[in-house]
Design an enzyme around this catalytic site. Structure first.
Site, PDB file in Angstrom:
ATOM      1  N   HIS A  76       0.839  -1.210   0.000  1.00  0.00           N
ATOM      2  CA  HIS A  76       0.000   0.000   0.000  1.00  0.00           C
ATOM      3  C   HIS A  76       0.877   1.266   0.000  1.00  0.00           C
ATOM      4  CE1 HIS A  76      -3.998  -1.879   1.528  1.00  0.00           C
ATOM      5  NE2 HIS A  76      -3.988  -1.731   0.214  1.00  0.00           N
ATOM      6  N   HIS A 128      -8.771  -4.269   8.183  1.00  0.00           N
ATOM      7  CA  HIS A 128      -8.035  -3.899   9.392  1.00  0.00           C
ATOM      8  C   HIS A 128      -8.784  -4.558  10.555  1.00  0.00           C
ATOM      9  CE1 HIS A 128      -5.554  -0.687   7.642  1.00  0.00           C
ATOM     10  NE2 HIS A 128      -6.602  -0.429   6.883  1.00  0.00           N
TER      11      HIS A 128
END
Ligand SMILES: [Zn+2]
Ligand SMILES: [Zn+2]
Lengths: 141, 471
Positions: B68, B399
């Site tokens: 990312h 997450h």
């Protein structure tokens, strides 16, 4: 003839320069040019600190201090609480707004003229004295 | 004071914020940097971590947890524009992360080159990529005397790992982004078998509870179906890689079960992702048993039956926008510019259309601002556009939520916990909640939430530091 001051971000290998007319540039104007040239104006969570190029790197805190042409300085981007960064202040005023000393020669800049800072509209002619808090800049959308 | 070695932890980014992760660990003369990301709300130098605080020639190791941009995109700048190469520093990431990082960065440099904000050139990118040392999960690596580290699976996205780092006997676990729920293609994060002294852990969702996978998928597919039924277009702003693959797996399966949708195209607007499919297919062996067993039966889940690529011609956004109902996955996820932004501007005025935000939306981006459902949004050209399309948020961000994070933190059982990668409020609430848990059990665990550049100094007593650093 155009004059230059050289600056180097502390972490960077190479140097860049700011061009202007006259025998020197104020710390205020130098910060402004660096912010514009590197398109930093949008971020409100950092401050730019300028240090002289001596081995002990003394911070040039006085915005009206004049840096003679052809000198080299070191620049650091340091963290400021989000919204408290002063970048907007430097690019908001006219070039003489921050220099309280009347001895400053007008320094017209050539660097960063094409920086994209179209986001700041409205009340941008306000004078800043370098000490007051800057209102949070408009959010980028 | 006697010579008590101190561990210094300084965040150059991701301290009480989400974005530009960059954590500097210094202990017994060694310097290790975990992650080097950019802040997605900014561009150019403003997006970098506060790298002027570090002399990069002194760095021994840079470890990148996953591809990312908020964890990896500042790496090229650091290796090529700072004095990093004057030292002996080495850069590590897992094999799949390296493969995907390359494609992500080629795209990043292409996007940047059109603006005045380019951080580096394609040439510098190839130099940086060439210097990355790929590693495998569970491998024990010694990058320099006195230091070893081991990557563990972190879930989240393909290739993501946590690093368990040992500096002269002191053990630090840096999680990066992680998830504890097995999804359609990845394994969940592992709890490393060794108890570290310090845990540096993400806190994106603070004390929030996220819905379970099945409920979430059901809500998502129902919503997509409803928008199509009302004659609208569905915009799914996502980054080309990572969660997009998970969404495609969900949509492809749903379409298979609903023949009435077979004439409704799902477009995946990313040539980047097309290139990366090969990487996904290569690393099937690192994915979960569901994917592996399908693959063994010659049913490659990444060969989609109902997903079309968008036509390669210029102006495809308008063509699709004016056409019949469809679903489009378009990048970038934060709609700051590019195809997702263009489609949003085209579709915003029609109430039949809908945008579904499927990831965590970072502060300062349109993806975040539109969640307040404003009457108007500002176009990139500067004029105001009425917003009538529906806005929904269903997070596939992968997450951990509060219960998963607190459970993991307790299982790791470190004496010091450092929260990173969370907004100030979310982080504050998580800290308070964790402190309560420890207090009620009378355990002495310290929880820290340092700001950027606020150095945290920790000392450790006794036997931990007995092992001297070799040289
Ligand atoms: Zn991530
Ligand atoms: Zn992240």
């Amino acid at each position: 003839m155009a004059s230059s001051v050289f600056y180097k971000f502390k972490s960077r290998k190479d140097e860049s320069r700011v061009n202007f007319d006259g025998t020197g540039i104020s710390v205020f104007d130098l910060k402004k040019e660096i912010i514009l040239a590197n398109n930093l104006g949008k971020a409100n969570d950092f401050d730019l600190c300028i240090y002289d190029n001596s081995s002990n790197e003394v911070e040039l805190k006085d915005d009206s201090h004049i840096i003679p042409r052809s000198s080299s300085v070191v620049v650091k981007r340091v963290f400021a609480k989000p919204g408290k960064g002063k970048a907007a202040m430097y690019i908001a005023g006219s070039s003489s707004a921050g220099a309280s000393g009347a001895t400053l020669e007008p320094s017209k800049s050539t660097a960063g003229a094409n920086g994209s800072y179209s986001w700041h509209r409205g009340n941008m002619s306000k004078r800043f004295d370098g000490k007051e808090d800057v209102p949070t800049g408009p959010k980028a959308t | 004071m006697a010579d008590v070695p101190t561990l210094s932890i300084m965040l150059l980014g991701a301290g009480q914020e989400v974005g530009r992760s960059c954590c500097v660990l210094q202990y017994r003369g060694r310097t290790i940097v975990c992650d080097a990301g950019v802040h997605p709300a900014y561009s150019g130098i403003a997006s970098l971590p506060f790298i002027d605080e570090l002399d990069w020639s002194t760095v021994d190791v840079i470890l990148i947890t996953h591809f990312h941009l908020d964890h990896a995109a500042a790496l090229t700048y650091i290796t090529e524009k700072t004095n990093f190469r004057d030292g002996k520093g080495k850069v590590y990431m897992t094999h799949p992360t390296k493969a995907l990082h390359k494609f992500m960065m080629q795209d990043f440099v292409r996007m940047g080159s059109s603006s005045t904000d380019a951080l580096f050139s394609p040439m510098e990118l190839s130099m940086s990529l060439a210097s990355i040392i790929p590693v495998s999960a569970h491998q024990v690596i010694s990058p320099c005397p006195g230091v070893t580290f081991t990557p563990y699976h972190a879930g989240h996205v393909l290739g993501a790992c946590m690093f368990l780092i040992d500096i002269a006997g002191l053990k630090i676990l840096y999680t990066g982004d992680y998830s504890r729920e097995e999804d359609r293609h990845l394994v969940k994060a592992e709890v490393p078998p060794i108890r570290p002294d310090v845990l540096i852990v993400e806190s994106t969702f603070g004390v929030q509870t996220l819905e379970g996978r099945e409920e979430k998928e059901l809500r998502f597919t129902n919503l997509v179906h409803n928008i199509i039924r009302r004659g609208g277009h569905v915009l799914l702003p996502t980054f080309a890689l990572g969660r997009a693959q998970e969404l495609l797996l969900i949509l492809d399966e749903y379409w298979k079960k609903h023949p009435d949708l077979h004439n409704v195209p799902i477009y995946y607007a990313s040539s980047l992702a097309r290139k990366c499919m090969a990487v996904y297919q290569t690393y099937i062996h690192t994915m979960n048993s569901n994917v592996r067993s399908r693959f063994a039966k010659r049913d490659n889940p990444f060969v989609f039956k109902h997903i079309s690529n968008v036509p390669h011609s210029r102006g495809w956004e308008r063509k699709i926008a004016e056409g019949p109902p469809c679903v489009v996955l378009a990048s970038p996820g934060f709609m700051t510019n590019g195809p997702s932004r263009e489609l949003l501007e085209l579709w915003a005025p029609d109430s039949r259309n809908g945008v579904i935000l499927t990831g965590y939306s970072i502060e300062g981006t349109l993806a975040r601002d539109i969640q307040t459902e404003p009457d108007e949004v500002q176009s990139l050209k500067g004029h105001m556009i009425p917003r009538k399309l529906s806005v929904d948020e269903i997070s596939f961000g992968a997450h951990v939520d509060y219960s998963q994070n607190s459970e993991f933190i307790e299982a790791v059982n470190a004496q010091h916990i450092v929260l990173v990668h969370g907004e100030q409020n979310a982080m504050g609430r998580l800290r308070a909640a964790m402190q309560d848990r420890y207090k009620s059990r009378d355990e002495d665990v310290k929880i820290h939430t340092p700001r950027n550049l606020e150095a945290l100094e920790l000392t450790f007593r006794g036997e931990r530091v007995a092992k001297a650093i070799g040289n």
